[in-house]
Design a protein around this motif. Structure first.
Motif, short mmCIF file in Angstrom:
data_model
loop_
_atom_site.label_atom_id
_atom_site.label_comp_id
_atom_site.label_asym_id
_atom_site.label_seq_id
_atom_site.Cartn_x
_atom_site.Cartn_y
_atom_site.Cartn_z
N ASN A 261 0.87 -1.18 0.00
CA ASN A 261 0.00 0.00 0.00
C ASN A 261 0.91 1.22 0.00
N GLY A 262 0.86 2.01 -1.06
CA GLY A 262 1.74 3.17 -1.09
C GLY A 262 1.92 3.72 -2.48
N THR A 263 3.12 4.27 -2.73
CA THR A 263 3.42 4.91 -4.00
C THR A 263 4.75 4.41 -4.53
N LEU A 264 4.78 4.15 -5.83
CA LEU A 264 5.99 3.78 -6.54
C LEU A 264 6.19 4.80 -7.66
N SER A 265 7.35 5.45 -7.69
CA SER A 265 7.61 6.45 -8.72
C SER A 265 8.97 6.21 -9.35
N LEU A 266 9.12 6.68 -10.57
CA LEU A 266 10.38 6.58 -11.30
C LEU A 266 10.42 7.64 -12.38
N GLU A 267 11.62 8.01 -12.77
CA GLU A 267 11.80 8.98 -13.84
C GLU A 267 12.20 8.24 -15.12
N VAL A 268 11.61 8.65 -16.25
CA VAL A 268 11.82 7.98 -17.53
C VAL A 268 12.28 9.01 -18.56
N TYR A 269 13.22 8.61 -19.40
CA TYR A 269 13.74 9.47 -20.47
C TYR A 269 13.64 8.73 -21.79
N ILE A 270 13.00 9.35 -22.77
CA ILE A 270 12.91 8.73 -24.09
C ILE A 270 13.57 9.63 -25.12
N ASP A 271 14.18 9.00 -26.12
CA ASP A 271 14.78 9.73 -27.21
C ASP A 271 14.40 9.06 -28.52
N ASP A 272 15.11 9.41 -29.58
CA ASP A 272 14.73 8.94 -30.91
C ASP A 272 14.94 7.44 -31.10
N SER A 273 15.72 6.82 -30.22
CA SER A 273 15.96 5.38 -30.34
C SER A 273 15.05 4.56 -29.43
#
Length: 591
Positions: A261-273
């Motif tokens: 019970n809680g929160t899961l977070s993450l940062e994501v980076y996308i590029d042309d590949s």
């Protein structure tokens, strides 16, 4: 609209590979990337390769009523240092028609350098026509923008082209080459269906701009190959995980404490590949357990979160038991974006992007305590990991109103995984569990706030009142039941005793929720009471003395079975929760 197009790989990959023997070019997921070309393309370079830098007319598709195109011309431009091509769509209903047809005019314009191309691109993006409100910028990114121009003489960034109808444009640059795709309707003899179709394309601007984007992608890839303007993609250096291929898989629960019970977070980076696929995954090809979830990056660079709980109803649940949440916005290229998932008993399912709530679903089921994989679920036959960069995977644990960590409460003095000894219905639920009247769900939860349906109640009542129910799994009544269902012994027995009946059309509706007065009638009949002559004294403000259920409500009031709300109303039609059912049976038995 984000810079995107429908397919995982650009169609250029397939088309060009047929032309170039042994060479396969993979298009990007999200479009063009500002590049540092190894060499700048000159006008003569463009002229020498004019036959290869534009797609053939057969490559273009996507218009509903003009499904094929023809090429009118490809030539050197007189208005700028570039080359151009013009395509005209063919009207499916009347292929020989030649007037007022959708037209696409594409420019490739060579500037002296990448810096010069970007400067011209920026100047166009800040044109007076936008600041004055004459043109409407539909979408914009670091390397592209799209716009709508109304009918008139001023519609094009490069040419003087008076038009009698609105028009759409896609503007980008690759290295030192500016790419402009113009979509408009020519003048001529009027044909209503033909013109109406064009107006529909303008209304569906995102779908139409996606077609223009395909042409831009083709030109970029062709410039890269034929003119040698290759570039190297330089991704971020501050990442924690680089998901390099579709088979990438990492159990994050080995290094990160992921709450139930809680929160899961993450940062994501996308590029042309980058490529679409699984970002977080808890299940493979086997049947999922309640509380499992998967997070995917879809073909539009949006985030999709799927949570499994087939026994909880919600507006976002499909017929197979998955609850679906989706971001309103797509992820941007070349930027770190924060995705956060809130789940469990504190607030239900909530999906955030960069701190902004995108979607929510009232499902408070905890996450099942099994591994969470970054990328693909291991050891199944389908490899489907997202390709891109991830960092800063963090979690937080939900707490109750007394600041107790819900996971710890649930793992300590728990009756069920979601019912602690401090729950308002704890005594009733514990009694019912100890007596074998209720068993809960396969994930260890009881879900006290979930509504109870017309067959669940029968099991609770018959077992609660000590009936000996025979194992009769055949359908003996009603036409909307299936042989072998778990509830048939209880339903068959209840029908035999006259505790319940069906509807006039011969159905029972086993999955329908039960309201408070329907419950009281079944409860008290099953308990063996005959209230046909029960005196009606004082009921609740919202309960009529002449209602069919008046005697049941009066008995409930006299015996303190079901409580009114804070305003003193009984709410006869309100759905009953599983916790309320347990409490009422407990009061009746222990009263």
């Amino acid at each position: 609209m984000s810079r995107q197009f429908p397919s995982l790989k650009s169609r250029f990959a397939t088309v060009l590979s047929l032309v170039l023997v042994g060479v396969l070019f993979v298009g990007s997921l999200f479009g063009a990337l500002p590049v540092h070309a190894n060499s700048d393309a000159s006008l003569s370079d463009l002229q020498d390769n004019i036959d290869t830098l534009f797609p053939s007319a057969s490559y273009i598709s996507g218009l509903e009523y003009h499904s094929t195109w023809s090429e009118l011309s490809r030539k050197t431009m007189s208005e700028a240092n570039g080359i151009e091509i013009t395509y005209e769509a063919i009207f499916d209903d009347l292929p020989q028609w030649e007037d007022e047809l959708p037209t696409m005019n594409v420019y490739l314009i060579a500037e002296s350098s990448t810096e010069a191309a970007k400067a011209q691109f920026d100047a166009w993006a800040d044109s007076h026509e936008f600041t004055s409100g004459l043109w409407d910028k539909v979408s914009a990114g670091k390397d592209y923008f799209t716009y709508y121009a109304p009918a008139g003489e001023n519609t094009d960034l490069v040419k003087y082209r008076p038009l009698e109808e609105g028009n759409l444009h896609f503007v980008s640059y690759y290295g030192n080459v500016l790419i402009v795709v113009n979509f408009y309707r020519t003048a001529g003899e009027y044909l209503k269906n033909n013109v109406d179709a064009y107006l529909q394309y303008l209304d569906q601007e995102e779908e139409t701009l996606a077609i223009l984007n395909e042409v831009v992608i083709y030109a970029e890839e062709a410039l890269k190959f034929y003119l040698g303007t290759s570039f190297s993609v330089e991704g971020p250096t501050d990442y924690d995980y680089y998901l390099t291929h579709s088979g990438y898989s990492l159990d994050i629960t080995k290094t990160v404490e992921v709450p139930r019970n809680g929160t899961l977070s993450l940062e994501v980076y996308i590029d042309d590949s980058s490529e679409t696929g699984s970002l977080l995954n808890m299940y493979g090809l086997e049947d999922p357990a309640v509380g499992m979830f998967a997070v995917n990056l879809n073909e539009n660079a949006g985030v999709e979160w799927n949570f499994y709980d087939p026994s909880t109803s919600s507006a976002c649940r499909d017929s197979s038991g998955w609850h679906h949440l989706v971001t309103d916005n797509s992820l941007n290229l070349y930027e770190w974006e924060t995705i956060a998932l809130n789940y469990g008993a504190d607030g239900g399912l909530k999906l955030y992007l960069n701190g902004q709530l995108q979607d929510a679903c009232p499902v408070s089921t905890p996450r099942v305590d099994t591994p969470v994989y970054l990328g693909d679920y291991p050891d199944d036959t389908i490899q489907e990991s997202f390709v891109g960069y991830v960092k800063n995977i963090t979690t937080s644990f939900s707490v109750d109103e007394d600041q107790n960590v819900m996971d710890e409460v649930q793992s300590g003095d728990l009756i069920f995984a979601d019912v602690s000894t401090s729950d308002p219905y704890a005594d009733a639920i514990e009694y019912m569990k100890d007596e074998g009247i209720i068993q809960g769900y396969s994930d260890g939860t009881f879900r006290p706030n979930q509504s109870v349906n017309r067959v669940e109640i029968l099991k609770m009542l018959l077992l609660g009142f000590g009936y000996k129910v025979s194992s009769n799994y055949s359908v003996t009544a009603f036409n909307d039941l299936k042989e072998g269902e778990w509830y048939l012994p209880y339903l068959n027995y209840a029908v035999k005793l006259g505790i319940v009946g069906g509807y006039p059309d011969g159905t029972y509706h086993p999955g329908d929720s039960l309201n408070r007065v329907e419950f009281l009638k079944i409860l008290l009949i099953a308990y063996g009471l005959n209230l046909s002559d029960y005196p009606i004294a004082t009921l609740y403000p919202d309960t009529s003395k002449t209602a069919w259920y008046a005697a049941y409500v009066q008995y409930s009031k006299d015996e303190g079975l079901l409580d009114p709300d804070s305003k003193g109303n009984f709410n006869p039609d309100k759905a009953l929760t599983r916790g309320e059912v347990a409490e009422t049976i407990y009061r009746l038995l222990e009263g």
